[in-house]
Design a protein around this motif. Sequence first.
Motif, PDB file in Angstrom:
ATOM      1  N   MET A 263      46.966  42.704  42.338  1.00 36.19           N
ATOM      2  CA  MET A 263      46.844  41.673  41.306  1.00 36.19           C
ATOM      3  C   MET A 263      46.534  42.268  39.929  1.00 36.19           C
ATOM      4  O   MET A 263      46.914  41.694  38.910  1.00 36.19           O
ATOM      5  CB  MET A 263      45.785  40.645  41.706  1.00 36.19           C
ATOM      6  CG  MET A 263      46.183  39.767  42.879  1.00 36.19           C
ATOM      7  SD  MET A 263      47.709  38.809  42.590  1.00 36.19           S
ATOM      8  CE  MET A 263      48.897  39.731  43.552  1.00 36.19           C
ATOM      9  N   ILE A 264      45.865  43.422  39.886  1.00 32.58           N
ATOM     10  CA  ILE A 264      45.695  44.104  38.598  1.00 32.58           C
ATOM     11  C   ILE A 264      47.067  44.446  38.034  1.00 32.58           C
ATOM     12  O   ILE A 264      47.346  44.232  36.847  1.00 32.58           O
ATOM     13  CB  ILE A 264      44.838  45.380  38.732  1.00 32.58           C
ATOM     14  CG1 ILE A 264      43.385  45.031  38.982  1.00 32.58           C
ATOM     15  CG2 ILE A 264      44.953  46.234  37.472  1.00 32.58           C
ATOM     16  CD1 ILE A 264      42.515  46.245  39.275  1.00 32.58           C
ATOM     17  N   ASN A 265      47.937  44.968  38.879  1.00 31.47           N
ATOM     18  CA  ASN A 265      49.291  45.306  38.440  1.00 31.47           C
ATOM     19  C   ASN A 265      50.032  44.062  37.961  1.00 31.47           C
ATOM     20  O   ASN A 265      50.702  44.085  36.931  1.00 31.47           O
ATOM     21  CB  ASN A 265      50.057  46.000  39.567  1.00 31.47           C
ATOM     22  CG  ASN A 265      51.326  46.643  39.084  1.00 31.47           C
ATOM     23  OD1 ASN A 265      51.365  47.241  38.019  1.00 31.47           O
ATOM     24  ND2 ASN A 265      52.375  46.511  39.872  1.00 31.47           N
ATOM     25  N   LYS A 266      49.891  42.972  38.709  1.00 31.71           N
ATOM     26  CA  LYS A 266      50.555  41.723  38.323  1.00 31.71           C
ATOM     27  C   LYS A 266      50.014  41.216  36.988  1.00 31.71           C
ATOM     28  O   LYS A 266      50.772  40.753  36.137  1.00 31.71           O
ATOM     29  CB  LYS A 266      50.378  40.666  39.410  1.00 31.71           C
ATOM     30  CG  LYS A 266      51.166  39.406  39.148  1.00 31.71           C
ATOM     31  CD  LYS A 266      51.206  38.553  40.392  1.00 31.71           C
ATOM     32  CE  LYS A 266      51.990  37.285  40.185  1.00 31.71           C
ATOM     33  NZ  LYS A 266      53.419  37.488  40.136  1.00 31.71           N
ATOM     34  N   LEU A 267      48.710  41.312  36.782  1.00 26.54           N
ATOM     35  CA  LEU A 267      48.106  40.872  35.521  1.00 26.54           C
ATOM     36  C   LEU A 267      48.599  41.710  34.341  1.00 26.54           C
ATOM     37  O   LEU A 267      48.728  41.199  33.229  1.00 26.54           O
ATOM     38  CB  LEU A 267      46.584  40.953  35.596  1.00 26.54           C
ATOM     39  CG  LEU A 267      45.880  39.744  36.182  1.00 26.54           C
ATOM     40  CD1 LEU A 267      44.415  40.039  36.437  1.00 26.54           C
ATOM     41  CD2 LEU A 267      46.021  38.543  35.273  1.00 26.54           C
TER      42      LEU A 267
END
Length: 104
Positions: A19-23
């Motif tokens: 989710m860090i990557n998605k953010l």
Amino acid sequence: MEWMFLILAGLFEMLGVAMINKLNKERSWRAFLYMAGGFALSFLFLSQAMKVLPMGTAYAIWTGIGASGGAILGMVIYGEPRNLPRVLCIATVLAAAVGLKLAG
């Protein structure tokens, strides 16, 4: 039961990292909530596992699952390079975590 908690902690760590990557690619509340929830559950399950397991072993397994899982997710979902050196490094991380358990 502590090993199940530790595995769950590692899987939720993988969710948080994904989710860090998605953010970084798109800002959304949903991705932020998944990231925060993933990390919160990861720490919760890690703390439950560490009530029984030694800190060094628990932390090594947790980080091994998170780091290796994050790298695998990057390759499978985000199209990061898939080559032999990367796969061997992932295998080394996992072997080291297992080795800590077997040695202790």
